[in-house]
Design a protein around this motif. Structure first.
Motif, PDB file in Angstrom:
ATOM      1  N   SER A 120       0.851  -1.098   0.159  1.00 14.93           N
ATOM      2  CA  SER A 120      -0.082  -0.093  -0.111  1.00 14.93           C
ATOM      3  C   SER A 120       0.874   1.157   0.060  1.00 14.93           C
ATOM      4  O   SER A 120       0.663   2.269  -0.680  1.00 14.93           O
ATOM      5  N   GLY A 121       1.752   1.199   0.831  1.00 15.38           N
ATOM      6  CA  GLY A 121       2.907   2.341   0.944  1.00 15.38           C
ATOM      7  C   GLY A 121       3.456   2.726  -0.758  1.00 15.38           C
ATOM      8  O   GLY A 121       3.405   3.870  -0.867  1.00 15.38           O
TER       9      GLY A 121
ATOM     10  N   THR B 198       3.049   5.984  -2.857  1.00 20.12           N
ATOM     11  CA  THR B 198       4.310   6.886  -3.340  1.00 20.12           C
ATOM     12  C   THR B 198       4.326   7.024  -4.686  1.00 20.12           C
ATOM     13  O   THR B 198       4.613   8.082  -5.221  1.00 20.12           O
ATOM     14  N   ALA B 199       3.922   5.939  -5.435  1.00 15.39           N
ATOM     15  CA  ALA B 199       3.919   6.047  -6.882  1.00 15.39           C
ATOM     16  C   ALA B 199       2.940   7.154  -7.537  1.00 15.39           C
ATOM     17  O   ALA B 199       3.413   7.779  -8.153  1.00 15.39           O
TER      18      ALA B 199
ATOM     19  N   THR C 184       7.631  13.844 -10.208  1.00 14.07           N
ATOM     20  CA  THR C 184       9.018  13.368  -9.913  1.00 14.07           C
ATOM     21  C   THR C 184       9.062  11.824 -10.069  1.00 14.07           C
ATOM     22  O   THR C 184      10.250  11.313  -9.716  1.00 14.07           O
ATOM     23  N   LEU C 185       8.357  11.134 -10.737  1.00 13.08           N
ATOM     24  CA  LEU C 185       8.553  10.101 -11.342  1.00 13.08           C
ATOM     25  C   LEU C 185       8.080   9.718 -12.762  1.00 13.08           C
ATOM     26  O   LEU C 185       6.958  10.279 -13.173  1.00 13.08           O
ATOM     27  N   VAL C 186       8.963   9.658 -13.660  1.00 12.24           N
ATOM     28  CA  VAL C 186       8.796   9.753 -15.154  1.00 12.24           C
ATOM     29  C   VAL C 186       9.137   8.202 -15.717  1.00 12.24           C
ATOM     30  O   VAL C 186       9.547   7.442 -14.941  1.00 12.24           O
TER      31      VAL C 186
ATOM     32  N   ASN D  44       7.490  -3.299  -6.659  1.00 14.08           N
ATOM     33  CA  ASN D  44       8.322  -3.685  -6.101  1.00 14.08           C
ATOM     34  C   ASN D  44       9.537  -2.639  -6.186  1.00 14.08           C
ATOM     35  O   ASN D  44      10.343  -2.640  -4.995  1.00 14.08           O
ATOM     36  N   ALA D  45      10.027  -2.247  -7.267  1.00 13.15           N
ATOM     37  CA  ALA D  45      11.219  -1.337  -7.412  1.00 13.15           C
ATOM     38  C   ALA D  45      10.969   0.056  -6.446  1.00 13.15           C
ATOM     39  O   ALA D  45      11.732   0.615  -5.735  1.00 13.15           O
ATOM     40  N   VAL D  46       9.523   0.557  -6.449  1.00 13.60           N
ATOM     41  CA  VAL D  46       9.197   1.992  -5.421  1.00 13.60           C
ATOM     42  C   VAL D  46       9.628   1.504  -4.377  1.00 13.60           C
ATOM     43  O   VAL D  46       9.937   2.284  -3.575  1.00 13.60           O
TER      44      VAL D  46
END
Length: 578
Positions: A491-492, A496-497, A505-507, A550-552
């Motif tokens: 969930s976090g 965040t994503a 800030t995520l591209v 998973n990467a986030v």
């Protein structure tokens, strides 16, 4: 061969001018005869049954003239072999198409020639035949010249024995047929079928022995991102319209565009097609003053005022219904198919794209890199997400790659054409031997690791033994390879994503496979948390998104490169959780 381009189409569509190329029929007498026949046909489902001459628009009359008048009077070869017409719903698409085919049958000189109307469903086939047979029943002269066989949806033109059959799309639609003319209705629906490419190939192949044969594709835009044979025909039509001799393939290769294809596309110029930048804002195409550009039959079968009412109803139902409505009634191409139970991050996905972001660029710009892995079963995609942190701006950059076992194309036929598109685009590798996917994924991570920036690799701890072993062979092992808890503990990462997508800030690299996976994701509340799971998505695949999450999870821990000495600090306690 005539020049069928219309490179000034944007100026012309804004001005309400014809979108047909600046060519004259090679056989003007035949063209005039075709228009004369077409104009005399009656529209069967309109009060008073007016003729096309009285009620049809000049825009379609011009198509009849150019297409049917392209038969060389000397060689008897048709110089324009195909028509690709993209026009919104309620612009008399099916009725005009039936009129075109009736005209072609009566104009034809070949004894016992065969003409077909191919529709994606039985209901659309029934409607097409109802329109064609209705034109005969509305005219006493045509009643004497045509034999109607309702039970097999066939019209026979007695003077030549030529037949016009209406069929629903199926693999055997071309069995025993060498058509002199075929009309394909709603190709965007046909493209969803697993055998669409094969059948369209059969249709084109069956025309080879008939020099006068033609294929007319008349369709609206898809209510999902274009795929399969529809996407290929759409891209080719656009390239011809724009005056290009080649178009760029998804892998960067140059593909020659076809000759003898007449492109007529009622769609907004690119800047108007753009989606809204933020949820709640209006997209450029929502300006009612622009709608008449893509409505060639406005004032006849449809009015802008009527569309305004439908637009308000669609907008009130939410972004999913609005996108579907716009694709069908304004030919707005959908970049992301949004669901009512979608992940909030999907609303910001398109605006966060950077088409120039390659793996090489990500490695070069990053100060630290993490990777997420998901899937890998024989019924799953094996997905890799590489997430880098820009050393200057600190923004997160995503790049992905995916693998799938070839058996899934047979098992998941409804998604086969979509997966083949992703393969062509270079985002999906279809492997024939189990294990090749894992080796290739590990090779990619080995390349990333050579940069000295790969800090962590995170994956679902269930069933990952083969992946862990392949990474270990390449010196990527514990403590850098860690398990990432799934379910509600993600969930976090989900929140965040979506926040980082919203604030820019995520591209990501604007890859279609990620848009597809995000479109497939369903969000479910679970206590105070939200979850995105494969169980909720059902047969739809979300593995590329799960790999990203998973990467986030890993990047949220603010890692440093391996030599930085900080990784062990937050690995204490074992498995990572969001």
């Amino acid at each position: 061969m005539p020049n069928l381009s219309r490179p000034d189409w944007e100026q012309r569509i804004r001005a309400g001018q014809s979108l047909l190329p600046d060519v004259q029929p090679v056989n003007p007498e035949l063209a005039a005869k075709a228009v004369k026949i077409f104009d005399k046909l009656r529209i069967p489902d309109v009060i008073g049954q007016p003729t096309f001459g009285e009620a049809a628009g000049d825009w379609f009359r011009a198509i009849v003239s150019v297409l049917l008048g392209s038969l060389d009077p000397v060689t008897k070869e048709r110089l324009i072999r195909e028509l690709f017409l993209l026009v919104p719903k309620k612009n008399s698409k099916t009725t005009n198409g039936a009129g075109l085919m009736m005209t072609a049958v009566m104009l034809n000189e070949r004894p016992n020639a065969e003409f077909l109307i191919v529709a994606p469903t039985k209901d659309i086939a029934d409607l097409a035949f109802k329109q064609a047979s209705g034109m005969v029943r509305a005219d006493r002269g045509l009643q004497r010249r045509f034999h109607i066989q309702d039970h097999i949806k066939c019209l026979t033109f007695r003077p030549t024995g030529a037949t016009l059959r209406v069929k629903a799309f199926s693999p055997d639609v071309m069995t025993g047929v060498k058509p002199a003319g075929v009309l394909v209705d709603e190709e965007h629906i046909i493209a969803l079928k697993s055998d669409a490419e094969s059948v369209m190939g059969q249709i084109r192949g069956g025309m080879i022995s008939q020099p006068e044969a033609f294929l007319a594709i008349i369709t609206t835009q898809s209510d999902k991102p274009p795929r399969g044979v529809f996407r290929e025909d759409l891209l080719q039509a656009r390239a011809i319209r724009d005056g290009k001799s080649h178009r760029e393939a998804d892998d960067g290769a140059l593909i020659p565009v076809g000759n003898g294809i007449l492109p007529v596309l009622y769609e907004f110029p690119g800047k108007i097609q753009q989606p809204a930048k933020l949820p709640g804002e209006q997209a450029p195409w929502e300006d009612v003053r622009l709608w008449s550009m893509v409505l060639p039959n406005a004032g006849r079968s449809i009015t802008v005022k009527r569309l305004e009412e439908e637009y308000e109803n669609a907008r009130a139902k939410g972004i999913q219904e609005l996108a579907r409505w716009a694709s069908q009634h304004l030919n707005v191409e959908i970049g992301l198919a949004l669901r009512s139970d979608r992940w909030v991050g999907a609303d910001f996905w398109l605006s966060a794209s950077d088409p120039d972001l390659t793996l090489e660029a990500l490695i070069d710009r990053s100060d630290v890199i993490v990777a997420g892995i998901d899937g890998g079963g024989l019924d799953d995609l094996l997905s890799l997400a590489v997430l880098g942190r820009d050393r200057i701006t600190q923004e997160w950059m995503h790049w992905g790659k995916n693998w799938v076992f070839e058996g899934i194309l047979e098992l998941r036929k409804r998604e086969a054409s979509q997966l083949k598109d992703f393969e062509t685009q270079g985002d999906l590798i279809i492997v024939s031997t189990p294990g090749d996917d894992i080796e290739q994924l590990a090779d990619v991570l080995e390349t990333v690791d050579m940069s000295g920036k790969l800090a962590l690799v995170g994956l679902d701890p269930m069933g990952v033994g083969a992946v862990v072993d392949a990474l270990a062979v390449r010196s990527i092992s514990s403590p850098r390879v860690v398990g990432v808890s799934q379910g509600w503990t993600l969930s976090g990462a989900i929140k965040t994503a979506e926040r980082k997508l919203a604030d820019g800030t995520l591209v990501h690299g604007a890859r279609p496979i990620m848009g597809w996976a995000i479109s497939n994701a369903k969000v479910e509340p679970r206590g105070n948390a939200i979850i995105i799971t494969k169980q909720a998505a059902g047969y739809l695949k979300i593995d590329p998104l799960m790999a990203l999450l998973n990467a986030v999870t890993l990047m949220s821990k603010n890692p440093s490169p391996p030599e930085g000495g900080r990784i062990d600090d937050f690995l204490k306690g074992g498995m990572l959780s969001a």
